[in-house]
Scaffold this motif. Sequence first.
Motif, short mmCIF file in Angstrom:
data_model
loop_
_atom_site.label_atom_id
_atom_site.label_comp_id
_atom_site.label_asym_id
_atom_site.label_seq_id
_atom_site.Cartn_x
_atom_site.Cartn_y
_atom_site.Cartn_z
N ALA A 1 -4.28 9.47 -43.58
CA ALA A 1 -5.36 8.69 -42.95
C ALA A 1 -4.88 8.05 -41.64
CB ALA A 1 -5.86 7.62 -43.91
N GLU A 2 -3.65 7.52 -41.68
CA GLU A 2 -3.10 6.91 -40.46
C GLU A 2 -2.93 7.95 -39.36
OE1 GLU A 2 -2.62 3.84 -39.68
OE2 GLU A 2 -3.31 3.11 -41.63
N ILE A 3 -2.50 9.14 -39.76
CA ILE A 3 -2.34 10.22 -38.77
C ILE A 3 -3.69 10.56 -38.15
CG2 ILE A 3 -1.75 12.64 -38.48
CD1 ILE A 3 0.42 12.25 -40.60
N ILE A 4 -4.71 10.72 -39.03
CA ILE A 4 -6.05 11.08 -38.53
C ILE A 4 -6.61 9.95 -37.67
CG2 ILE A 4 -8.42 11.55 -39.24
CD1 ILE A 4 -7.25 12.91 -41.74
N ARG A 5 -6.39 8.69 -38.12
CA ARG A 5 -6.88 7.54 -37.36
C ARG A 5 -6.19 7.48 -35.99
NH1 ARG A 5 -5.81 4.12 -40.86
NH2 ARG A 5 -7.81 4.19 -41.96
N GLY A 6 -4.89 7.75 -35.99
CA GLY A 6 -4.18 7.74 -34.70
C GLY A 6 -4.67 8.85 -33.78
N GLU A 7 -4.91 10.04 -34.37
CA GLU A 7 -5.42 11.14 -33.54
C GLU A 7 -6.81 10.81 -33.01
OE1 GLU A 7 -5.27 14.46 -36.13
OE2 GLU A 7 -3.09 14.79 -35.92
N ALA A 8 -7.64 10.17 -33.87
CA ALA A 8 -8.99 9.80 -33.42
C ALA A 8 -8.93 8.75 -32.31
CB ALA A 8 -9.81 9.27 -34.60
N ASP A 9 -8.03 7.76 -32.48
CA ASP A 9 -7.89 6.76 -31.43
C ASP A 9 -7.41 7.39 -30.13
OD1 ASP A 9 -8.71 4.78 -33.15
OD2 ASP A 9 -6.66 4.12 -33.69
N ALA A 10 -6.50 8.35 -30.29
CA ALA A 10 -6.02 9.02 -29.08
C ALA A 10 -7.15 9.79 -28.39
CB ALA A 10 -4.88 9.97 -29.44
N GLN A 11 -7.99 10.47 -29.22
CA GLN A 11 -9.12 11.20 -28.63
C GLN A 11 -10.12 10.24 -27.99
OE1 GLN A 11 -10.86 13.70 -31.60
NE2 GLN A 11 -9.03 14.99 -31.82
N ARG A 12 -10.35 9.09 -28.70
CA ARG A 12 -11.27 8.11 -28.13
C ARG A 12 -10.75 7.57 -26.80
NH1 ARG A 12 -11.44 2.41 -30.92
NH2 ARG A 12 -9.38 2.53 -29.92
N ASN A 13 -9.48 7.22 -26.77
CA ASN A 13 -8.90 6.70 -25.54
C ASN A 13 -8.95 7.76 -24.42
OD1 ASN A 13 -8.37 4.26 -26.76
ND2 ASN A 13 -6.28 4.87 -27.39
N ALA A 14 -8.73 9.02 -24.85
CA ALA A 14 -8.80 10.09 -23.84
C ALA A 14 -10.20 10.21 -23.27
CB ALA A 14 -8.35 11.41 -24.47
N ILE A 15 -11.21 10.07 -24.17
CA ILE A 15 -12.59 10.16 -23.69
C ILE A 15 -12.92 8.98 -22.78
CG2 ILE A 15 -15.00 10.07 -24.45
CD1 ILE A 15 -14.11 11.58 -26.96
N PHE A 16 -12.46 7.77 -23.19
CA PHE A 16 -12.68 6.60 -22.35
C PHE A 16 -11.99 6.77 -20.98
CE2 PHE A 16 -13.40 3.42 -26.02
CZ PHE A 16 -14.72 3.84 -26.10
N ALA A 17 -10.80 7.29 -21.03
CA ALA A 17 -10.06 7.47 -19.76
C ALA A 17 -10.77 8.48 -18.86
CB ALA A 17 -8.64 7.92 -20.05
N GLU A 18 -11.29 9.54 -19.50
CA GLU A 18 -12.01 10.56 -18.71
C GLU A 18 -13.30 9.98 -18.14
OE1 GLU A 18 -13.84 15.07 -19.29
OE2 GLU A 18 -12.87 14.02 -20.96
N ALA A 19 -14.01 9.17 -18.98
CA ALA A 19 -15.25 8.57 -18.48
C ALA A 19 -14.95 7.55 -17.37
CB ALA A 19 -15.99 7.90 -19.64
N TYR A 20 -13.89 6.79 -17.56
CA TYR A 20 -13.52 5.81 -16.54
C TYR A 20 -13.17 6.48 -15.23
CZ TYR A 20 -11.10 1.88 -14.38
OH TYR A 20 -10.71 0.88 -13.51
N GLY A 21 -12.50 7.61 -15.34
CA GLY A 21 -12.13 8.32 -14.12
C GLY A 21 -13.31 8.96 -13.43
#
Length: 292
Positions: free
Chosen positions: A228-248
Amino acid sequence: MRSTTYILPVIVLALAGLLSSIFIVDEREKALVLQFGRLVDIKDEPGLAFKIPLIQEVIRYDNRILSRDIPQLQVTPSDDRRLEVNAFARYRITDVEQFRQATGAGGDQAIEVAGRRLDSILRSETREVLGTVSSNDILSSDRAALMLRIRNGAIAEARSLGIEVIDVRLKRTDLPNANLAATFSRMQAEREREAADEIARGNEAAQRVRAQADRTRVEITSDANRQAEIIRGEADAQRNAIFAEAYGADQEFFEFYRSLNAYRGALTGNNTSMVMSPDSEFFNYLKNENGN
C-alpha cells in the motif's frame, strides 16, 4: 434218553460260552481286552470281537470328542487386575493303553479321573498364560490367541494321560464382585488421565496453530501495508508529476485552480469563521482589480 439228558446241558453251556466270548465294539468306542488285569488286546475297529470267557474281560472307553468344564478360577494378569475365568476344553482319548495306565480304571470312572487331572493341567496353563498379559488383552479380540497358547501348552502334558486336547475356550471373564467398585474407579481415573492428556495435547496443538496463524496474519498485513505504501508513493509521485506538468503549462491558471480548491476546503458549512489579515495572499483571487 440218558444221552439226551447229558447233551442238552452241554449244548446250553457251549452256547453260553460262545455268547459270552463274543462282544460288539461300537464305532463310538474303543475296547481293551484284559486277562487277569493284564492287557492282551486292543479293539479300536467297530464290529464283532472275541474273548476267552471267564478269563478275559472287556473295558470300554468313549472314542468321541469329550467336553470338560473347567471349574471357575481366579487369575491375576500383569496389570494386577484380578479376574474370574470360566473355561471348557474338548479332548479325545487317543491312546487307550496309556489312558488305562494313567487312570487305573475303566468306563466313566476313568473319564472322571482323567477329567480331574486335565482340570489341574488346564488351570495351571490358564494361570501361566493369562498372567503374562494385561486384562485388556484378555477382554479384547486377542483372547483367541491366548486360548490357542493355553491349548498348545496343555497338549504336551495331557499326552501323558493318553488324551489329546483339541480345543480350549474361555467362556466368561469377569471381575470379582469385591473388586468391581475399586476396578471401576481405577478405570475411571485412567480414562480421566488419558482425557486430560488428550486435552493438553489438543491445547498445545491449538496454541501452535494460533501462533502460526498470528504470524501469518502479521506477515500478510505487513506485506499489504508495504504494497500500500508503495502504491501510495507511486500515486503521490504521479499526482506531483501531473501538478508539475499543469504548473508548467499555465502557472497563473494553476495557482487560480489551487486557490479555488483551498476556498472550497476552507469555506464549508454555514458557520465558518476565519480570522486573517485582509491583505493575506489567501484572498488574492477574491479581490478586484483595484485590490479591494
